[in-house]
Design a protein around this motif. Structure first.
Motif, PDB file in Angstrom:
ATOM      1  N   TYR A 109       0.845  -1.203   0.000  1.00 53.38           N
ATOM      2  CA  TYR A 109       0.000   0.000   0.000  1.00 53.38           C
ATOM      3  C   TYR A 109       0.881   1.254   0.000  1.00 53.38           C
ATOM      4  O   TYR A 109       0.601   2.220  -0.719  1.00 53.38           O
ATOM      5  N   THR A 110       1.952   1.209   0.795  1.00 52.95           N
ATOM      6  CA  THR A 110       2.861   2.362   0.848  1.00 52.95           C
ATOM      7  C   THR A 110       3.494   2.578  -0.529  1.00 52.95           C
ATOM      8  O   THR A 110       3.563   3.711  -1.018  1.00 52.95           O
ATOM      9  N   ALA A 111       3.929   1.455  -1.135  1.00 57.33           N
ATOM     10  CA  ALA A 111       4.581   1.556  -2.450  1.00 57.33           C
ATOM     11  C   ALA A 111       3.612   2.148  -3.479  1.00 57.33           C
ATOM     12  O   ALA A 111       3.989   2.997  -4.295  1.00 57.33           O
ATOM     13  N   ILE A 112       2.364   1.724  -3.412  1.00 53.12           N
ATOM     14  CA  ILE A 112       1.376   2.217  -4.382  1.00 53.12           C
ATOM     15  C   ILE A 112       1.133   3.710  -4.181  1.00 53.12           C
ATOM     16  O   ILE A 112       1.206   4.503  -5.126  1.00 53.12           O
ATOM     17  N   VAL A 154      -2.439   7.024 -12.940  1.00 54.78           N
ATOM     18  CA  VAL A 154      -3.523   6.106 -13.280  1.00 54.78           C
ATOM     19  C   VAL A 154      -4.817   6.522 -12.576  1.00 54.78           C
ATOM     20  O   VAL A 154      -5.905   6.441 -13.152  1.00 54.78           O
ATOM     21  N   THR A 155      -4.684   7.013 -11.333  1.00 53.91           N
ATOM     22  CA  THR A 155      -5.874   7.459 -10.595  1.00 53.91           C
ATOM     23  C   THR A 155      -6.511   8.664 -11.290  1.00 53.91           C
ATOM     24  O   THR A 155      -7.744   8.733 -11.449  1.00 53.91           O
ATOM     25  N   LEU A 156      -5.669   9.590 -11.711  1.00 52.96           N
ATOM     26  CA  LEU A 156      -6.199  10.767 -12.421  1.00 52.96           C
ATOM     27  C   LEU A 156      -6.910  10.325 -13.708  1.00 52.96           C
ATOM     28  O   LEU A 156      -8.021  10.770 -14.012  1.00 52.96           O
ATOM     29  N   ASN A 213       1.487   4.399 -21.175  1.00 53.73           N
ATOM     30  CA  ASN A 213       0.573   4.341 -20.014  1.00 53.73           C
ATOM     31  C   ASN A 213      -0.465   5.459 -19.993  1.00 53.73           C
ATOM     32  O   ASN A 213      -1.136   5.662 -18.975  1.00 53.73           O
ATOM     33  N   ALA A 214      -0.629   6.185 -21.085  1.00 52.25           N
ATOM     34  CA  ALA A 214      -1.516   7.353 -21.084  1.00 52.25           C
ATOM     35  C   ALA A 214      -2.995   6.977 -20.986  1.00 52.25           C
ATOM     36  O   ALA A 214      -3.810   7.820 -20.633  1.00 52.25           O
ATOM     37  N   SER A 215      -3.343   5.735 -21.302  1.00 53.30           N
ATOM     38  CA  SER A 215      -4.755   5.360 -21.199  1.00 53.30           C
ATOM     39  C   SER A 215      -4.973   4.243 -20.186  1.00 53.30           C
ATOM     40  O   SER A 215      -5.994   3.580 -20.201  1.00 53.30           O
ATOM     41  N   HIS A 216      -3.983   4.069 -19.309  1.00 54.04           N
ATOM     42  CA  HIS A 216      -4.174   3.080 -18.245  1.00 54.04           C
ATOM     43  C   HIS A 216      -5.155   3.626 -17.224  1.00 54.04           C
ATOM     44  O   HIS A 216      -4.981   4.738 -16.719  1.00 54.04           O
TER      45      HIS A 216
END
Lengths: 491, 319
Positions: free
Chosen positions: B78-81, B90-92, B265-268
């Motif tokens: 969780y810390t690493a994430i 990815v969240t954005l 990774n622009a559409s992940h």
């Protein structure tokens, strides 16, 4: 159609001892097929010189009346393969069922890009098949994790010396052999002579170096407004490393030292000046010159094929089977498209893959392997070994390892080169000489369990980061090198 | 005189002593027996995977080892994430994808429902046509759109170049800036019929007499919509938006097939990233931690969904 003169280049290739050493062991010299004499002429001279009785040979491994059940997954034909190959796959399974009528075979074909994901998932749930045919990258990963049973060619009646030593490395982990190569291949460089002519290039001469590929690609694009070189940079698609790694190695780069005669895989070389030069060449074609398909980031080689047959692409790296694919596509075309496709086919040329600035020529030594799983990972907890060995014996036999690789590859069992079907194939499959001539330049992917992630994800990511402008070439190479280091450190 | 309301009775039923609870269960044993198979199946196919995912999220699962060789690392995944740049990117992407897809699909669906609520010639045909994107396979739709968008010889590019509106085909999905909006358009195209159907169903519940009364009172079309129609659709709108949001958070097929999360990774979005971490890179522990975080977010949405449904039931009960 003009034939390609390969003499000089082939001669140099055959004596490229450093690269050969990575593929050959000392014992190969005494093997039935003498790899030290490898040349198109040698391949022609041995074709059709020996007959094999597959059923009789495999009957010695597993009696032909053996009663059993086998679950089997394999990397099968996909959209980029010619119809000819589809027929051979169909024939193989029909023949197996006829030869072993009492073995209940449950076979499942998966594409290159799906097989690894599905197989890994099945292993987690102990629901794997009893036997599996994987891409060459997969052998080490699953052997290192302990999923596979030891399995060597002798277990199905063939001497290890009958297989490419480089291919045997890909199925060996910690000194133990865990599988048998079914087919091994190297690709070649393909170009459209008509496009070359119209762009003011010598129609019968392939670009000598990768720097020439960059120049030719720009010239084709500037003069004709079409894509020059068929760059492929999609992630999670085997096509990308198969096309980029030869370029990387030719410039003197690498992920590690896999292009050397005795690789140690200790130091990461993805951010070396040579590796960056190779990445820069791709950047120049995609970003600076805009001379390659814009769709390269989301496409794979199967998407280049229609572009090529439509006369919209000048050059690409691929198998000899692409010639048959063009014939298949031409059959499906109508009207003016059919004529255009015929012009492309008439002008299709194959040559050796270009060298780097220092004259280094390289290609991926690709292929597939076949394995038997340990019972605890198999659905039902049991492996029917005689049944598994029966299908492995048949697939890796001189006859079927040749037929199943008829248009796109080469037999994993070197005796396949001696069969009458090889002779027939040399006459019917155009440009086969060229791709077999590339075999001595073949470099296997690093024989590491981490190779699939490096080749299918990290290397394509590096390309995409540089080509989209998300990172500079330097940053993309450094980022990829860091990812490989972390991966090797188990992070 | 003591008045026992439904609420009081419900509270009494929900808070019995332990013997009362057991007596109650025994009393309703036949009801429990009916739902037992369903509960058993849910425990196997839902509860256990959730438990296992949570457990796995506390373990390190090196890609070179089998899953059984995992090692406990507490909250490190969780810390690493939460400290990784990729997570925030990815969240954005996920938020943009979910909010934009949900909002626009709802607005378009609502507008289409209002238009189709009126009687006109060809209404049935138009309704059938508009439902097509929702009923065709997402996989097939993704491939079709991939060809429509194709950066070298897509249909849109060919038309634009043919009409002289562009020198070369626009780059929709091979460009880090345009790929996500392009995928959102596809997602909206596929989802707006769902919103349309939901809102059309909601419109059937708006009482005609109220609308006529408002008309008699001199309310114009906008006032009738705003003061009569819309209040009646508030609950169905909430449910539709929540269902769309949950579906969009969980979207996988369109981005995975069309771009595989790329380029660069622009559409992940979360689901595609989790899939790649787990099945492409075999980081089962990190992928599980991501999944737990996503699960928590969806639970929040689920809570609002259930509340909205309960609100509907209360209203219907009170009407």
């Amino acid at each position: 159609m003009t034939r390609i003169t390969l003499g000089g280049a082939v001669l140099r290739g055959t004596v490229a001892t450093a690269l050969m050493a990575s593929l050959m062991s000392g014992s190969a010299l005494g093997a039935p097929v003498d790899l030290s004499k490898w040349s198109p002429e040698y391949v022609r001279s041995i074709a059709g010189t020996q007959d094999f009785d597959t059923a009789a040979d495999c009957g010695k491994v597993t009696p032909l009346d053996y009663k059993g059940r086998l679950t089997f997954w394999y990397q099968g034909v996909f959209e980029g393969d010619p119809d000819l190959l589809r027929q051979y796959y169909k024939d193989f399974f029909e023949t197996f069922r006829k030869t072993y009528p009492n073995i209940q075979l449950e076979d499942q074909a998966l594409t290159y890009n799906d097989l690894l994901d599905k197989f890994r998932t099945a292993l987690l749930g102990n629901a794997a098949p009893m036997a599996v045919r994987l891409q060459i990258l997969g052998g080490t990963e699953f052997a290192a994790k302990g999923y596979l049973q030891p399995l060597k060619p002798e277990d199905v009646g063939y001497p290890t010396e009958d297989f490419w030593p480089g291919a045997m490395k890909a199925v060996t982990w910690d000194g133990v052999t865990y599988g048998i190569p079914t087919n091994n291949e190297t690709m070649a460089f393909i170009w459209n002579a008509d496009i070359f002519k119209r762009a003011g290039l010598d129609p019968d001469k392939a670009p000598a170096t990768w720097d020439d590929v960059v120049k030719y690609s720009k010239q084709i694009h500037d003069k004709l407004g079409i894509a020059g070189y068929g760059l492929v940079a999609r992630k999670n698609a085997g096509n990308t490393p198969y096309r980029f790694m030869p370029q990387l190695w030719a410039y003197g780069g690498g992920v590690f030292d896999e292009a050397t005669a005795s690789p140690t895989y200790k130091d990461v070389e993805l951010n070396s000046p040579q590796s960056k030069a190779a990445l820069q060449a791709s950047y120049d074609m995609y970003v600076r010159d805009k001379s390659v398909p814009v769709s390269a980031l989301t496409n794979q080689q199967a998407d280049n094929q229609p572009l090529f047959v439509a006369g919209q692409l000048g050059m690409m790296v691929s198998h000899p089977s692409d010639y048959n694919v063009m014939l298949d596509l031409q059959k499906k075309a109508t009207g003016a498209d059919k004529e255009k496709a015929q012009t492309v086919i008439d002008n299709m040329r194959y040559g050796l893959i270009p060298t780097g600035p220092d004259g280094k020529r390289a290609v991926v030594f690709g292929g597939s392997n076949i394995h038997i799983l340990k019972p605890e990972y198999v659905e039902g907890g049991k492996v029917d070994e005689p049944a598994a060995k029966a299908i492995i014996c048949m697939w890796t036999s001189p006859e079927w390892s040749l037929k199943m690789a008829y248009a796109g590859s080469n037999p994993g069992n070197l005796n396949g080169f001696k069969t009458k079907w090889m002779k027939e194939r040399l006459d019917s499959i155009k440009f086969l000489d060229v791709t077999t001539s590339m075999l001595p330049y073949g470099i296997p992917f690093p024989a590491l369990p981490q190779s699939p992630e490096i080749m299918n994800i990290i290397v394509p990511d590096m390309l995409q980061n540089a080509l989209t402008g998300a990172m500079t070439v330097d940053q993309a190479a450094d980022d990829a090198a860091e990812k490989v280091k972390n991966l090797m450190d188990g992070l | 005189m003591t008045i026992v309301t439904g609420k009081t009775e419900a509270r009494r039923r929900l808070q019995p002593g332990s013997s009362g609870l057991l007596r109650n269960i025994w009393k309703h044993r036949a009801d429990y027996a009916y739902v037992l198979p369903a509960i058993a199946v849910m425990l196997i196919v839902i509860a256990y995977p959730i438990y296992y995912t949570v457990e796995l999220s506390f373990f390190k699962t090196p890609p070179g080892l089998q899953l059984r060789d995992k090692s406990f690392i507490g909250l490190d995944n969780y810390t690493a994430i939460l400290t990784s740049q990729v997570f925030w990117k990815v969240t954005l992407n996920t938020l943009i994808w979910t909010i934009a897809s949900t909002f626009v699909a709802f607005v378009l669906g609502f507008a289409a429902a209002l238009a189709l609520h009126r009687e006109f010639i060809g209404r049935g045909v138009l309704r059938a046509i508009l439902i097509i994107p929702w009923v065709i396979s997402a996989v097939a739709a993704s491939y079709i759109w991939k060809w429509i968008y194709h950066s070298d010889f897509g249909i849109i590019g060919a038309v634009l170049v043919g009409l002289g509106l562009a020198d070369r085909p626009p780059n929709f999905i091979d460009n880090v800036s345009t790929v996500l909006p392009s995928l959102i358009v596809v997602n909206i195209w596929r989802e707006f019929p769902f919103a349309m159907i939901m809102m059309m169903a909601g419109l059937q519940t708006v009482p005609d007499q109220l609308l006529r009364a408002a008309e008699v009172d001199g309310a114009n079309a906008w006032q009738r919509f705003w003061h009569v129609t819309f209040p009646h659709l508030r609950n169905v709108s909430t449910v539709t938006i929540l269902l769309l949001a949950v579906a969009n958070f969980n979207s996988f097929i369109i981005p995975w097939i069309m771009t595989g999360g790329g380029p660069s990774n622009a559409s992940h979005i979360w689901i595609t990233h989790i899939y790649e971490l787990a099945f492409g890179r075999q980081r089962w522990g990190v992928a599980s931690a991501y999944s737990v975080l996503l699960f928590l977010m969806l639970m929040v949405l689920g809570y609002f969904y259930v509340r909205a449904l309960a609100g509907n039931e209360r209203k219907e009960g009170g009407a």
